[in-house]
Design a protein around this motif. Structure first.
Motif, short mmCIF file in Angstrom:
data_model
loop_
_atom_site.label_atom_id
_atom_site.label_comp_id
_atom_site.label_asym_id
_atom_site.label_seq_id
_atom_site.Cartn_x
_atom_site.Cartn_y
_atom_site.Cartn_z
N GLU A 94 0.84 -1.21 0.00
CA GLU A 94 0.00 0.00 0.00
C GLU A 94 0.87 1.25 0.00
OE1 GLU A 94 -3.48 2.21 2.66
OE2 GLU A 94 -2.80 0.19 3.19
N MET A 95 1.90 1.27 0.84
CA MET A 95 2.77 2.43 0.92
C MET A 95 3.47 2.69 -0.43
SD MET A 95 6.31 2.98 3.07
CE MET A 95 7.21 1.97 1.88
N LEU A 96 3.91 1.63 -1.08
CA LEU A 96 4.65 1.76 -2.34
C LEU A 96 3.74 1.90 -3.55
CD1 LEU A 96 7.36 -0.95 -1.56
CD2 LEU A 96 7.72 1.53 -1.63
N GLY A 97 2.43 1.68 -3.35
CA GLY A 97 1.48 1.82 -4.44
C GLY A 97 1.55 0.67 -5.44
N TYR A 98 1.98 -0.50 -4.95
CA TYR A 98 2.12 -1.65 -5.85
C TYR A 98 0.85 -2.50 -5.85
CZ TYR A 98 7.19 -0.77 -5.80
OH TYR A 98 8.43 -0.20 -5.93
N SER A 99 0.51 -3.00 -7.00
CA SER A 99 -0.61 -3.93 -7.13
C SER A 99 -0.37 -4.81 -8.35
CB SER A 99 -1.94 -3.18 -7.29
OG SER A 99 -1.93 -2.38 -8.46
N GLY A 100 -1.15 -5.87 -8.46
CA GLY A 100 -1.01 -6.75 -9.62
C GLY A 100 0.38 -7.34 -9.71
#
Length: 422
Positions: A94-100
């Motif tokens: 969440e902090m790094l904005g990573y998904s998928g």
């Protein structure tokens, strides 16, 4: 003219001060909003240094792979460790904005049985074959996996530890309870409860892990140093219960197990050396009789539960006043064994951890107090240690994940409830 300039300067300063004061008052006005307190904040606050509960500066690359290997899967303690690992993974992504496909890959694997060293080594082999960026492991046996760790180092896979340390020299960081201090506090509480005199027994979750050894030494060291009227008269290791069952079964049957085993082995050696010759010292009939009696021992041993054999050994000490377990399973086994032996009211039980069974025993009075660790925080800190290792930003050699003392007097306190797990 000079006086007029000074007066103007003073006025300007006063005006600036009033303005600043006005701004400060505006800044200090309470808006009714407070920073949200995370539901697991109490767990994180026990971790020292605090850097192992924080995400600042952990700018991991997309897809970074952190492999976490525990001791077992299903106990309440290890479920909490797993929850801490998962929460750290969620927070970092969440902090790094990573998904998928960009998400950090942070996994938790463990044997089904917390004593299965071979399965844990197999899991370690499988994870190494996937080439993670770092491995965090809670070693069942502190001497195990040196070959795997050497291979990991050769392939650029660093190792950190948690829950229990390992003798391997290349371990970069270990996140765990201060086992010596926690066990010493538990021992002190037990001695106080039995009036600082009498016999006590110690049930240790295994004989090979570093935390098992540290807790055993912590209890015995505290008693020897500060409680001269208390004596540890029995130490039971849970990974040796099977051999203890055989010994107990032989004693119950009136059989000399050592002599019988030697007779049976001698007969087997003679038969293997020359099947057509009969030894003068050990006849074929004698060896066969020994094998028959050993079979009786095995049948008797197989009929005994873990609680039965512990009850048998504790029953050898009719003056026993206290019993201490070094983890959740050993503490609960102490309760079951004392119940089976009819000694629940006579013996004070204390131990480690706080799963549903231990808390129920605490409420009922079967257990008088518990050292409650921070498995959620331990899992969280292990991930942070792994992340710091990948980023090469430095690690502490030891990270203390904390513990608290819980008994009937404080178990309902809000600060304590936040750290209990079921």
């Amino acid at each position: 003219m000079k006086r007029r300039l000074v007066s103007a300067a003073v006025a300007a300063c006063m005006s600036a001060a009033l303005c600043a004061c006005s701004q400060k008052e505006e800044e200090d006005i309470f808006t009714g909003e407070v920073a949200e307190r995370l539901p697991y904040q109490d767990n994180l606050e026990l971790i020292s240094p605090s850097a192992y509960s924080e995400l600042d500066g952990l700018d991991l690359e997309p897809g970074t792979y952190i492999s976490v290997i525990g001791k077992e899967t299903d106990s309440p303690y290890w479920q909490q460790v797993r929850a801490g690992v998962q929460q750290a993974s969620d927070d970092l992504n969440e902090m790094l904005g990573y998904s998928g496909g960009d998400s950090l890959k942070i996994t938790f694997n463990a044997p089904a049985d917390g004593e299965d060293i071979d399965e844990q080594v197999n899991i370690l082999d499988e994870e190494m074959a996937r080439y993670p960026d770092v491995i965090a492991i809670a070693s069942i046996d502190e001497e195990a996996s040196a070959v795997q760790f050497d291979l990991a180092t050769e392939n650029g896979i660093p190792i950190v530890a948690f829950d229990s340390g390992n003798n391997y020299q290349g371990i970069l960081c270990t996140c765990r309870t201060d086992n010596s201090a926690a066990a010493a506090e538990g021992a002190s509480k037990l001695c106080e409860a039995i009036g600082d005199e009498g016999e006590v027994a110690l049930i240790v979750h295994d004989s090979v892990s570093e935390n098992g050894k540290e807790r055993e030494d912590g209890v015995k060291g505290e008693i020897e140093k500060n409680h001269p009227g208390v004596f540890v008269v029995e130490t039971i290791y849970m990974d040796r219960l099977d051999e203890m069952k055989r010994t107990a079964a032989a004693e119950q049957l009136g059989i000399d197990l050592e002599q019988l085993t030697a007779t049976a082995e001698e007969g087997q050696e003679n038969q293997a050396a020359d099947p057509n010759e009969t030894s003068e010292e050990t006849s074929e009939d004698t060896a066969e009789e020994a094998n028959d009696e050993l079979e009786q021992v095995d049948v008797q041993a197989e009929s005994m539960s873990d609680a039965d054999v512990i009850a048998y050994y504790l029953g050898k000490h009719p003056e026993l006043k206290g019993c201490f377990g070094t983890n959740d399973a050993s503490t609960q086994l102490a309760v079951s064994a004392l119940d089976a032996a009819g000694l629940t009211d006579a013996v004070t039980v204390m131990g480690f951890d706080a799963g549903a069974d231990q808390l129920a025993s605490l409420v009922s009075g079967a257990v008088d107090g518990l050292i409650v660790q921070n498995p959620f925080g331990m899992g969280y800190a292990a991930v942070i240690a792994g992340a710091r290792t990948v980023l090469e930003i430095g690690n502490e050699a030891k990270v203390d994940t904390g513990y608290i003392w819980v008994d009937q007097s404080n178990m309902e306190d809000e600060s304590v409830q936040a750290l209990l797990y079921e």
